[in-house]
Scaffold this motif. Structure first.
Motif, PDB file in Angstrom:
ATOM      1  N   ASP A 189      36.938  42.755  52.842  1.00  0.00           N
ATOM      2  CA  ASP A 189      38.191  42.192  53.319  1.00  0.00           C
ATOM      3  C   ASP A 189      39.350  42.830  52.557  1.00  0.00           C
ATOM      4  N   LEU A 191      40.751  40.932  49.553  1.00  0.00           N
ATOM      5  CA  LEU A 191      39.873  40.936  48.385  1.00  0.00           C
ATOM      6  C   LEU A 191      39.917  42.291  47.681  1.00  0.00           C
ATOM      7  N   ASN A 197      40.980  42.831  43.751  1.00  0.00           N
ATOM      8  CA  ASN A 197      40.151  43.543  42.777  1.00  0.00           C
ATOM      9  C   ASN A 197      40.889  44.736  42.176  1.00  0.00           C
TER      10      ASN A 197
END
Length: 619
Positions: free
Chosen positions: A283, A286, A290
C-alpha cells in the motif's frame, strides 16, 4: 512552502541578496554551508556556471554535486530551478537548505492549493532562492509558461541519467526536458549524475544541448565503501554474519522479489533488528510511512526491492547488502552508492548464485523489450558476472566499466583476502582460439559446449565438431569454463556483440594477448561453504576513543531530540561526520564550533548553544 523555519535570524532570510555575484563563492561555502574549502572540481564547476556557461557534471554520490548548482544559483540573479525525480528527494534537500538559511521550496502534486498559491507568489516577488520540481510537474501545461515570466539563474537537471533510454533508470518525462533548451536559451543548464557510462554521458550531453567541452568528469570512486561479493551458500547465515558488525546502524538490504522482501524483513525483526519492508506491491501509504521512518529514525534496516532508493538522501547509511544478484553494474553502483554519503566508512555485500543468473537471463529473454534492448541487457549482465568472478581488485573492475581507473584499493574482499588463483594462460588461449574458429558470433554457452566436446545438434550442423578446438577443454568442468569466460570478459579480452545475439568476439586486448602470450592468473571458483570476511568497525569506533564515543552518542541523542521537535530527519540538522568532528575536537565556544565542518552561520545561531552544552557536560 517558501516560508523559512521559525526563529531564523533576519539576516539569513535573503541569501541571494546577501551574496551578489561580486562575492566569492568560497564565502557562501563558508558562511552558509560551513565548509572551509571546495572539494575536487567543485570550485572549477561553480565558477564555470556563474560565468554563464552550461555544464555536465559527473561526480560520485556524496561528492558534493548539489553545491555545484546551489552556489551558482545563490550567486547569479534570479531563481534557481532544480529538476529532481522524486518528491522524497526534493523534501530532504529543501529541508536541509532551509536549515542552512537558504529559501528553498518544492513544487509538486502534493501541495495544497493554498500553499501552491503562496509558492507562486514567492516565485514572482523574488523571495525564493531555489525551486525544486519533478519533470512531470514542470512539463504540465502552464508551469513552464509561468516560469518564463520570471528570471532563472540556473537550470539544474539532477539524476540526469534518467533520460537515457538505455540506462538502468530510464524515465520518459526526462526525455522531454530538451524543451528547456529553446525556452530558456540564455539560462545556464546543468546536467548532474553519479551514474553514467560513456554512451549515456554522450546521450545526455547531446539531448540537452551541452557542449562536450562543458563536461566535468570527476570520477566514480567511492573509496570509503568496502566491496565484498560472495557466492550464495546459506544466504541468511551470510547476511547475519555481515550484520553482526552493523548493529545499531542504518542500512539497506536489497531483494529481487516482493516475497523475499517480506520474508527477510520479518526474519530480521525476529533476530532483533529494526527492519521494515518496502516494495511496489505494498500500500502506498505504508510505503511512505516506512520510508519516513527510515529517514527520521536511527538504526533502521530497510529491506527492499529496487522500488526503494531513488531519492534517498540519508547520509549515514552504513551498509548496503544485496542478497540477490542486481540487474547490472550501473544498478549495483547506484544502489551501493546509497551507503556512506557522509564520507565515513561503509560496507557493501553482494550475494549471488546460479539460480540468480538463470532468473536474470529469463527476465531478459521473456521481456517485451526490443531485441536490441535485450542484447544490451545481456551484455550488462555479462559485465556484472565478470565483476562477481574476478580475482582482481573489485574497485578496479567496477571503475573500469565506467572508463575510470584506480590502483588496487585495499578496501575490497579480493584485496583483503585474495582468492586462490591458477595459471589460466592456456585455458584463455583455448577459449580465444575456439571463439575465432567458430566465427566470433556465438555466445558463452555454445563456446563452452564446443570446448567440452558436447554432442549437440547445433555443433554438428555447423561442423564445429570437426574443428581443432572441439573437446580440447575437458580438463575443466562447465562451471569453471563459464567462470573463465566471464573473467576474460571482465579483463577486456572479449567483446560482446550488441548487434548480434550476445556473441563473443575477440577484442583488441584479446588479439594482443594471443600475440604477446602473457601469463594470465584467474580466480578459482570458491567451493561452497568457504566464506570469509574481515569485519569493518563502525564509523564512530574507527575514529573515536571510548570517551569520545560516549560524547558522539550524546551528540546524536541531542540531534534526534531537536529533529523530533521540528519533525525533520536528523541529518538535516548535522551529519554524523560533523558530530564526529565535534566529539573529537570538543569546541568550547561559538568561535570554535564555527570552525567545525558543516556548521554554517544559520546553524550556529540555531543550534550552537544546545550542542556546546552537551560538549561541556562531557568535559
Amino acid at each position: 512552502m517558501s516560508i523559512p523555519p521559525p526563529g531564523l535570524p533576519d539576516r539569513f532570510l535573503a541569501v541571494a541578496h546577501r551574496y551578489p555575484v561580486t562575492v566569492a563563492p568560497i564565502e557562501i561555502l563558508k558562511t552558509v554551508y560551513g565548509y572551509e574549502a571546495f572539494r575536487g572540481r567543485q570550485a572549477e564547476i561553480v565558477s564555470h556556471v556563474i560565468a554563464g556557461n552550461n555544464a555536465f557534471v559527473l561526480m560520485p554520490t556524496g561528492g558534493g554535486k548539489s553545491l555545484c548548482y546551489q552556489i551558482p544559483a545563490l550567486c547569479r540573479p534570479g531563481l534557481g530551478l532544480v529538476v529532481s525525480p522524486l518528491i522524497a528527494l526534493m523534501a530532504d534537500q529543501v529541508a536541509a537548505l532551509r536549515q542552512a538559511g537558504v529559501r528553498a521550496a518544492a513544487l509538486n502534486s502534493d501541495l495544497p492549493s493554498e500553499e501552491r498559491r503562496a509558492l507562486w507568489h514567492s516565485i514572482f516577488d523574488g523571495t525564493l532562492d531555489l525551486l525544486y520540481v519533478a519533470p512531470e510537474t514542470l512539463l504540465r501545461p502552464g508551469v513552464i509558461d509561468r516560469l518564463r515570466e520570471t528570471k532563472l539563474s540556473v537550470i539544474a537537471i539532477d539524476e540526469a541519467h534518467c533520460l537515457s533510454q538505455w540506462g538502468h533508470d530510464f524515465r520518459p518525462h526526462y526525455r522531454q526536458l530538451d524543451a528547456l533548451v529553446e525556452m530558456f536559451p540564455d539560462t545556464p543548464r546543468m546536467a548532474l549524475t553519479a551514474t553514467a557510462d560513456a554512451p549515456t554521458r554522450a546521450e545526455i550531453i547531446s539531448h540537452l544541448g551541452i557542449d562536450e567541452r562543458d563536461a566535468f568528469i570527476a570520477g566514480f570512486d567511492r573509496p570509503n565503501i568496502r566491496y565484498a561479493i560472495e557466492e550464495k551458500d546459506n544466504p541468511r547465515r551470510q547476511l547475519m554474519r555481515f550484520l553482526e558488525t552493523h548493529k545499531g546502524e542504518s542500512g539497506i538490504v536489497y531483494c529481487l522479489s516482493k516475497r523475499r522482501t517480506e520474508e527477510t524483513a520479518a526474519w530480521l525483526q525476529e533476530q532483533g533488528f529494526h527492519a521494515l519492508p518496502y516494495h511496489g506491491g505494498m500500500d502506498k501509504a505504508l510505503r511512505e510511512v516506512n520510508q519516513t521512518r527510515f529517514q527520521r529514525e536511527e538504526a533502521v534496516v530497510m529491506v527492499a526491492t529496487i522500488a526503494f532508493g531513488m531519492g534517498i538522501d540519508k547520509p549515514d547509511v552504513r551498509f548496503v547488502a544485496h542478497i540477490d544478484l542486481p540487474g547490472s553494474i550501473e544498478a549495483y553502483y547506484q544502489e551501493t552508492g546509497r551507503a556512506g554519503r557522509d564520507g565515513l566508512p561503509a560496507e557493501a555485500l553482494m550475494l549471488y548464485g546460479f539460480e540468480d543468473v538463470a532468473l536474470r537471463r529469463r527476465f531478459i529473454t521473456e521481456s517485451d523489450a526490443p531485441d536490441q534492448r535485450k542484447r544490451m541487457e545481456q551484455q550488462k549482465l555479462d559485465a556484472l558476472l565478470g565483476l562477481t568472478e574476478t580475482a582482481e581488485c573489485r574497485r578496479q573492475i567496477l571503475l573500469s566499466y565506467f572508463g575510470d581507473e584506480c590502483a588496487p584499493c585495499g578496501n575490497c574482499d579480493t584485496c583483503a583476502n585474495p582468492p586462490e588463483r591458477f595459471d589460466g594462460t592456456i585455458a584463455a588461449q583455448k577459449a580465444l582460439s575456439c571463439v575465432y574458429r567458430t566465427g566470433e558470433r556465438f555466445g558463452q554457452a555454445y563456446i563452452v559446449s564446443v570446448l567440452l566436446g558436447d554432442e549437440d545438434e547445433r555443433i554438428t550442423r555447423f561442423g564445429h565438431d570437426r574443428i581443432s578446438t572441439y573437446g580440447i577443454g575437458k580438463e575443466h568442468d562447465q562451471r569453471t569454463w563459464r567462470s573463465i569466460l566471464r573473467q576474460m570478459i571482465a579483463r577486456g579480452l572479449f567483446d560482446v556483440d550488441l548487434a548480434g545475439h550476445g556473441g563473443l568476439s575477440i577484442s583488441e586486448g584479446g588479439r594482443r594477448f594471443l600475440k604477446e602470450k602473457p601469463v594470465l592468473m584467474l580466480r578459482v571458483p570458491r567451493p561452497a561453504g568457504s566464506r570469509g570476511r574481515k569485519a569493518v568497525r563502525s564509523p564512530a569506533a574507527s575514529v573515536l576513543d571510548a570517551t569520545d564515543g560516549a560524547l558522539f552518542k550524546a551528540l546524536r541523542e541531542k540531534r534526534m531530540e531537536i529533529a523530533r521537535e521540528q519533525n525533520l530527519p536528523p541529518y538535516v540538522i548535522f551529519h554524523d561526520r560533523t558530530l564526529v568532528e565535534m566529539a573529537s575536537s570538543r569546541p568550547a565556544s561559538r568561535a570554535e564550533l564555527a570552525g567545525i565542518s558543516g556548521v554554517g552561520e544559520a546553524k550556529l545561531d540555531r543550534y550552537g548553544a544546545p550542542f556546546l552544552e552537551v560538549i561541556a557536560n562531557h568535559g
